[in-house]
Design an enzyme around this catalytic site. Structure first.
Site, PDB file in Angstrom:
ATOM      1  CE  LYS A  15     -14.519  22.388  25.974  1.00 27.13           C
ATOM      2  NZ  LYS A  15     -13.495  23.200  24.957  1.00 27.13           N
ATOM      3  CE  LYS A  47     -14.358  29.176  24.758  1.00 21.24           C
ATOM      4  NZ  LYS A  47     -12.882  29.281  24.061  1.00 21.24           N
ATOM      5  CG  ASP A  65      -2.108  28.291  25.182  1.00 23.87           C
ATOM      6  OD1 ASP A  65      -0.940  28.163  25.648  1.00 23.87           O
ATOM      7  OD2 ASP A  65      -2.955  27.442  25.898  1.00 23.87           O
ATOM      8  CD  GLU A 107      -7.854  26.407  21.551  1.00 24.50           C
ATOM      9  OE1 GLU A 107      -7.931  25.200  22.116  1.00 24.50           O
ATOM     10  OE2 GLU A 107      -9.124  27.120  21.649  1.00 24.50           O
ATOM     11  CD  GLU A 130     -10.735  29.776  27.513  1.00 26.05           C
ATOM     12  OE1 GLU A 130     -11.532  29.039  26.888  1.00 26.05           O
ATOM     13  OE2 GLU A 130      -9.173  29.685  27.280  1.00 26.05           O
ATOM     14  CG  ASP A 153     -13.901  25.861  21.113  1.00 27.62           C
ATOM     15  OD1 ASP A 153     -13.666  25.654  20.026  1.00 27.62           O
ATOM     16  OD2 ASP A 153     -13.200  25.972  22.125  1.00 27.62           O
TER      17      ASP A 153
END
Length: 361
Positions: free
Chosen positions: A168, A166, A272, A249, A319, A197
């Site tokens: 950003k 993943k 999360d 999250e 993750e 993301d």
């Protein structure tokens, strides 16, 4: 409280700036150390449960540490299972509200108490809560970098055993996002699992505009394209694009998750463990996800998340963003894109006191 459980008798709570083994690059700078609160809770049977929570910013580290210590001190003499203590604290903080630093502290306490419960049972947490020790799929969570640097990071990540990634996204030029995604697949393979993301960066309209370009890149998901609390905005983006939307999250407890699900804000769920309410809150979230057939990914806290996903019926992927590994005696291994929960009783969080003492003395 139940008399069948040992009573809480003491604690050790330590604020630490933990150096990251691999610095994490973002649009606002490079994260080189993680502000963590290390929690140890001891009961009168001599068993100690351990966990950590992530303060996100050094500005919140000391206040979160003090608050956590104060809450645990207020539990001295209380006897009960983790869910019972969690309910007790929820009641104590009902007027103030169980969000923000309070929620983070309570979740950390919950995680430590579950660690102790699993140690008493002589089982890994995954087995105690109905999971298993089967491999869990993982992805490496990378920062925001230009294509060439991203490619180098992926090469190193592949050597460490990762097969999914993943990044950003949200560069000022969406063409750079496209180039980054393609750079990953050029190194790792055309069919490589890749997610992106947006970190809450855009309005619904701007997110849709960008996704008109990124929709053709075959992303596993686009994460938090708009503000985390904008459930309707997420739903509007989701209704317009082809790429699955991921959020969660920043859900504070299962109540936030229910609002998001009711709004149709996300195709997937990413609770999360610290914000959703510890192990106790995660179990409720996993139940709701199963009820609605929503695939679940984890966020941070890789050690405990491996256990939690193993017991989550709709588990999808973990993750991997290691914020505490430099302070632990060992961390889970990654092999061929998977990891397994610790096989030791508890969560598997064992402090490297030598490393911690260098940061706290």
């Amino acid at each position: 409280m139940s008399e069948s459980h040992p009573a809480i008798s003491g604690c050790r709570v330590r604020p630490v700036l933990a150096p990251l083994a691999i610095p994490h690059k973002t649009a606002s700078g490079t994260l080189e150390a993680a502000p963590l609160v290390l929690i140890d809770i001891t009961a009168d049977d001599g068993v100690t449960g351990s966990a950590y929570i992530f303060a996100y910013t050094p500005l919140a580290l000391e206040p979160l540490s003090v608050l956590t210590r104060n809450i645990i001190d207020g539990l001295s003499g209380e006897a009960g299972g983790p869910a019972e203590i969690n309910a007790l604290l929820d009641a104590r903080f009902r007027l103030l509200g169980n969000q923000g630093l309070v929620a983070m502290a309570i979740a950390g306490i919950d995680m430590a108490l579950w660690d102790a419960a699993a140690k008493r049972a002589g089982k890994p947490l995954s087995l105690l809560i109905g999971g298993n020790s089967e491999p869990v799929r993982v992805y490496d969570s990378l920062g925001q970098m230009p294509p060439d640097e991203t490619a180098r990071e992926v090469e190193a990540s592949l050597e460490r055993g990762f097969r999914a990634f993943k990044v950003k996204a949200g560069h000022s030029d969406v063409g750079v996002d496209v180039a980054v995604i393609r750079a990953i697949r050029k190194v790792a393979g055309a069919d490589t699992w890749v997610a992106a993301d947006f970190n809450q960066a855009f309005s619904p309209g701007e997110a849709v505009r960008r996704m008109k370009v990124l929709d053709d890149e075959g992303l596993a998901w686009i994460e938090e394209p708009v503000h985390a609390t904008d459930h309707d905005g997420h739903a509007a983006v989701r209704a317009t694009i082809r790429t699955p939307v991921q959020t969660g999250e920043n859900w504070w407890g299962v109540a936030d998750m229910r609002k998001s699900v009711a709004a149709g804000a996300s195709d997937l769920a990413m609770p999360d463990v610290m914000k959703i309410g510890g192990v106790t809150g995660w179990q409720a979230a996993a139940g709701l996800a199963q009820e609605r057939s929503v695939p679940v990914a984890s966020h941070l806290f890789l050690e405990i998340s491996a256990h939690l996903l193993s017991a989550t019926p709709t588990a999808m992927i973990l993750e991997w963003f290691d914020v505490a590994g430099t302070l632990l005696t060992s961390t889970p291994a990654v092999k061929d894109g998977h990891t397994v929960p610790s096989s030791e009783p508890g969560i598997g969080v064992v402090w490297n006191e030598g490393a911690i003492s260098k940061l706290t003395d």
